[in-house]
Design a protein around this motif. Structure first.
Motif, mmCIF file in Angstrom:
data_model
loop_
_atom_site.group_PDB
_atom_site.id
_atom_site.type_symbol
_atom_site.label_atom_id
_atom_site.label_comp_id
_atom_site.label_asym_id
_atom_site.label_seq_id
_atom_site.Cartn_x
_atom_site.Cartn_y
_atom_site.Cartn_z
ATOM 1 N N THR A 36 6.792 -22.491 53.746
ATOM 2 C CA THR A 36 6.813 -23.170 52.459
ATOM 3 C C THR A 36 5.625 -24.117 52.360
ATOM 4 O O THR A 36 4.940 -24.383 53.341
ATOM 5 C CB THR A 36 8.121 -23.963 52.282
ATOM 6 O OG1 THR A 36 8.223 -24.933 53.342
ATOM 7 C CG2 THR A 36 9.332 -23.039 52.343
ATOM 8 N N GLU A 37 5.407 -24.623 51.137
ATOM 9 C CA GLU A 37 4.292 -25.558 50.878
ATOM 10 C C GLU A 37 2.963 -24.970 51.343
ATOM 11 O O GLU A 37 2.119 -25.648 51.920
ATOM 12 C CB GLU A 37 4.563 -26.913 51.547
ATOM 13 C CG GLU A 37 5.844 -27.589 51.103
ATOM 14 C CD GLU A 37 5.874 -27.784 49.581
ATOM 15 O OE1 GLU A 37 4.852 -28.220 49.007
ATOM 16 O OE2 GLU A 37 6.929 -27.504 48.974
ATOM 17 N N LYS A 38 2.779 -23.693 51.056
ATOM 18 C CA LYS A 38 1.545 -22.979 51.384
ATOM 19 C C LYS A 38 1.017 -22.270 50.143
ATOM 20 O O LYS A 38 1.765 -21.989 49.216
ATOM 21 C CB LYS A 38 1.805 -21.917 52.465
ATOM 22 C CG LYS A 38 2.323 -22.434 53.794
ATOM 23 C CD LYS A 38 2.705 -21.254 54.689
ATOM 24 C CE LYS A 38 3.202 -21.730 56.046
ATOM 25 N NZ LYS A 38 2.107 -22.255 56.877
ATOM 26 N N LYS A 39 -0.265 -21.951 50.165
ATOM 27 C CA LYS A 39 -0.778 -21.009 49.175
ATOM 28 C C LYS A 39 -0.342 -19.610 49.608
ATOM 29 O O LYS A 39 -0.374 -19.282 50.794
ATOM 30 C CB LYS A 39 -2.302 -21.097 49.090
ATOM 31 C CG LYS A 39 -2.820 -22.404 48.499
ATOM 32 C CD LYS A 39 -4.312 -22.359 48.239
ATOM 33 C CE LYS A 39 -5.113 -22.367 49.527
ATOM 34 N NZ LYS A 39 -4.986 -23.635 50.268
ATOM 35 N N ILE A 40 0.073 -18.805 48.650
ATOM 36 C CA ILE A 40 0.543 -17.452 48.941
ATOM 37 C C ILE A 40 -0.264 -16.453 48.114
ATOM 38 O O ILE A 40 -0.397 -16.617 46.892
ATOM 39 C CB ILE A 40 2.039 -17.291 48.627
ATOM 40 C CG1 ILE A 40 2.877 -18.237 49.504
ATOM 41 C CG2 ILE A 40 2.481 -15.849 48.844
ATOM 42 C CD1 ILE A 40 4.370 -18.200 49.199
ATOM 43 N N ALA A 41 -0.791 -15.446 48.776
ATOM 44 C CA ALA A 41 -1.490 -14.360 48.088
ATOM 45 C C ALA A 41 -0.650 -13.094 48.196
ATOM 46 O O ALA A 41 -0.363 -12.628 49.299
ATOM 47 C CB ALA A 41 -2.867 -14.129 48.688
ATOM 48 N N ILE A 42 -0.257 -12.572 47.053
ATOM 49 C CA ILE A 42 0.438 -11.291 47.002
ATOM 50 C C ILE A 42 -0.623 -10.199 46.921
ATOM 51 O O ILE A 42 -1.409 -10.157 45.965
ATOM 52 C CB ILE A 42 1.375 -11.217 45.792
ATOM 53 C CG1 ILE A 42 2.463 -12.299 45.875
ATOM 54 C CG2 ILE A 42 2.021 -9.832 45.687
ATOM 55 C CD1 ILE A 42 3.298 -12.435 44.610
ATOM 56 N N ILE A 43 -0.655 -9.337 47.919
ATOM 57 C CA ILE A 43 -1.591 -8.211 47.923
ATOM 58 C C ILE A 43 -0.813 -6.975 47.509
ATOM 59 O O ILE A 43 0.202 -6.628 48.126
ATOM 60 C CB ILE A 43 -2.215 -8.002 49.315
ATOM 61 C CG1 ILE A 43 -2.791 -9.320 49.859
ATOM 62 C CG2 ILE A 43 -3.279 -6.908 49.248
ATOM 63 C CD1 ILE A 43 -3.913 -9.896 49.054
ATOM 64 N N THR A 44 -1.281 -6.297 46.464
ATOM 65 C CA THR A 44 -0.546 -5.164 45.924
ATOM 66 C C THR A 44 -1.527 -4.138 45.360
ATOM 67 O O THR A 44 -2.742 -4.275 45.542
ATOM 68 C CB THR A 44 0.465 -5.642 44.860
ATOM 69 O OG1 THR A 44 1.306 -4.572 44.459
ATOM 70 C CG2 THR A 44 -0.227 -6.248 43.655
ATOM 71 N N ASP A 45 -1.011 -3.127 44.692
ATOM 72 C CA ASP A 45 -1.908 -2.131 44.102
ATOM 73 C C ASP A 45 -1.585 -1.920 42.623
ATOM 74 O O ASP A 45 -0.658 -2.531 42.079
ATOM 75 C CB ASP A 45 -1.880 -0.816 44.886
ATOM 76 C CG ASP A 45 -0.556 -0.076 44.828
ATOM 77 O OD1 ASP A 45 0.198 -0.251 43.841
ATOM 78 O OD2 ASP A 45 -0.256 0.686 45.764
#
Length: 231
Positions: A36-45
């Motif tokens: 938690t309390e992080k930057k999150i990058a969703i990698i998708t297509d």
């Protein structure tokens, strides 16, 4: 109802495979792992992203400092170092550090590439797998294999990199086309044939439920496959 399978490295727990039929428990899973309390990058297509990236973002946005999505063109043709380079640039532009988190949202290509980026970006960043194809749910998301194709060589460049979590939502199979679904079923049948005959008999006895994507049947079936792969 949910099913949790813990994968060990030696005698120590490494990560959980969490099997359920929605995204609603994803936030609690991340909280339990202190992600938690992080930057999150969703990698998708380009196929999966328009269907599920917004749903995942809504579930996790209040426990993260920022959620962004990177999407590439769906298909094996994108599984190369050029796409990896673009992912690195995206993470740098959004000020990601090794303290942040990546989420692989998609099938095997997405999972393999995200895992490889996680292994190599700033010498390692945490990631989780959210496999959305049956083949990825029972095979490629489990075991830590990551990589990309190089010229005509498949998966020549890669690394073993274990996720922090594999979160399987069986509902994503409802948007999978029939060809891809039954490609996954072929892999499922292989598990029974080579390892557990009683499971193969169960598959034959429950073929109609599997065809209809009955939620309880899918959860049991995927759980059996993941358990066998764990072993």
């Amino acid at each position: 109802m949910a099913n949790t399978i813990t994968v060990n490295m030696g005698n120590k727990p490494c990560y959980d495979i969490y099997i359920t039929n929605s995204f609603e428990n994803l936030k609690d899973q991340l909280i339990s792992l202190s992600l938690t309390e992080k930057k999150i990058a969703i990698i998708t297509d380009s196929q999966v992203g328009p269907i599920y990236s917004e749903k995942v973002t809504k579930v996790i946005q209040d426990i993260s400092t920022k959620v962004v999505t990177y999407s590439f063109k769906a298909g094996e043709a994108s599984k190369n170092l050029d796409t990896i380079y673009e992912m690195y640039e995206f993470l740098l532009e959004n000020n990601f550090t090794r303290s942040d988190l990546l989420i692989a949202l998609g099938g095997g290509v997405v999972g393999d590439m995200t895992g490889f980026v996680a292994a190599t970006y700033m010498r390692g960043i945490d990631f989780i797998q959210i496999p959305t194809s049956l083949l990825a749910q029972v095979d490629s998301s489990v075991g830590g294999k990551t990589g990309v194709d190089f010229k005509q060589y498949k998966n020549l460049v890669g690394a073993f990199n274990m996720p922090k979590l594999v979160y399987i939502n069986t509902e994503t199979l409802n948007t999978l086309d029939a060809r891809q679904y039954y490609a996954g079923i072929a892999e499922v049948m292989k598990y029974g044939l080579i390892r557990r005959s009683a499971f193969y008999v169960w598959l034959l006895d429950n073929m109609y439920e599997i065809h209809d994507k009955d939620s309880a049947a899918l959860e049991y079936m995927i759980g059996q496959c993941c358990q066998i792969k764990k072993e």
